[in-house]
Design a protein around this motif. Sequence first.
Motif, mmCIF file in Angstrom:
data_model
loop_
_atom_site.group_PDB
_atom_site.id
_atom_site.type_symbol
_atom_site.label_atom_id
_atom_site.label_comp_id
_atom_site.label_asym_id
_atom_site.label_seq_id
_atom_site.Cartn_x
_atom_site.Cartn_y
_atom_site.Cartn_z
ATOM 1 N N CYS A 183 0.846 -1.201 0.000
ATOM 2 C CA CYS A 183 0.000 0.000 0.000
ATOM 3 C C CYS A 183 0.880 1.248 0.000
ATOM 4 O O CYS A 183 0.649 2.178 -0.781
ATOM 5 C CB CYS A 183 -0.950 -0.002 1.189
ATOM 6 S SG CYS A 183 -2.061 1.432 1.226
ATOM 7 N N THR A 200 -2.498 -0.257 -4.446
ATOM 8 C CA THR A 200 -3.633 -0.448 -3.550
ATOM 9 C C THR A 200 -4.453 -1.685 -3.890
ATOM 10 O O THR A 200 -5.072 -2.264 -2.991
ATOM 11 C CB THR A 200 -4.538 0.797 -3.520
ATOM 12 O OG1 THR A 200 -5.016 1.060 -4.834
ATOM 13 C CG2 THR A 200 -3.796 1.999 -2.971
ATOM 14 N N ASP A 201 -4.463 -2.097 -5.154
ATOM 15 C CA ASP A 201 -5.204 -3.314 -5.509
ATOM 16 C C ASP A 201 -4.582 -4.534 -4.841
ATOM 17 O O ASP A 201 -5.278 -5.340 -4.223
ATOM 18 C CB ASP A 201 -5.256 -3.515 -7.018
ATOM 19 C CG ASP A 201 -6.128 -2.493 -7.727
ATOM 20 O OD1 ASP A 201 -7.029 -1.920 -7.072
ATOM 21 O OD2 ASP A 201 -5.918 -2.269 -8.927
ATOM 22 N N CYS A 214 -8.093 2.417 1.790
ATOM 23 C CA CYS A 214 -9.211 3.280 1.369
ATOM 24 C C CYS A 214 -8.791 4.744 1.289
ATOM 25 O O CYS A 214 -9.192 5.453 0.358
ATOM 26 C CB CYS A 214 -10.399 3.104 2.309
ATOM 27 S SG CYS A 214 -11.147 1.469 2.199
ATOM 28 N N ARG A 228 -6.919 5.287 -1.806
ATOM 29 C CA ARG A 228 -7.844 5.295 -2.941
ATOM 30 C C ARG A 228 -8.782 6.509 -2.906
ATOM 31 O O ARG A 228 -9.659 6.619 -3.740
ATOM 32 C CB ARG A 228 -8.674 4.019 -2.937
ATOM 33 C CG ARG A 228 -7.878 2.786 -3.272
ATOM 34 C CD ARG A 228 -8.746 1.563 -3.188
ATOM 35 N NE ARG A 228 -8.084 0.406 -3.777
ATOM 36 C CZ ARG A 228 -8.591 -0.820 -3.766
ATOM 37 N NH1 ARG A 228 -9.756 -1.050 -3.188
ATOM 38 N NH2 ARG A 228 -7.928 -1.796 -4.320
#
Length: 161
Positions: free
Chosen positions: A45, A50-51, A86, A89
């Motif tokens: 991260c 992030t995926d 999160c 993102r």
Amino acid sequence: MRADEKQDEPAVPLEALEEDLRRAERTGDERAILLARYRLGRAVCAAGDTDRAADLLQPLPNAFAALKEPDRFNRGRALTGLGEVCLARRLPVVAINFFGQALEIMRAERALAQEADVWVHFAEAARMRSDPDAERASLDRADAARRSWEAARKAARDAAG
């Protein structure tokens, strides 16, 4: 204050964390595997993937809870990690849900350093939502938790001699 709390984890190259995960998987130690996935997920991260971070971290809260000896502390850390994904993102409302769950656990575990970190994340989410009052309140709570943690550490050192 929990004895196993750490303020920060040292930066480790992704390759070393991937090898740690492979080594843990070879041993079959479920807790070691989950911890290695957690450390790798946080690092991935931080590196911007992030995926992959979400793939690594998403199953961890339930997996820590399902261990033969449930690990609430690391469940809370995993929830915090998911909240961080999160935030990366730019999904602050979703992040707040994860942070709320993590905060509840960290308070119950008396993990003051992690509680302070969660409050800092709440502040970041508030900043993303353009809510300066919530940001300020969250930072005040982070500061109070950090002071409590430092006082507990000092008391423990003084008691130890």
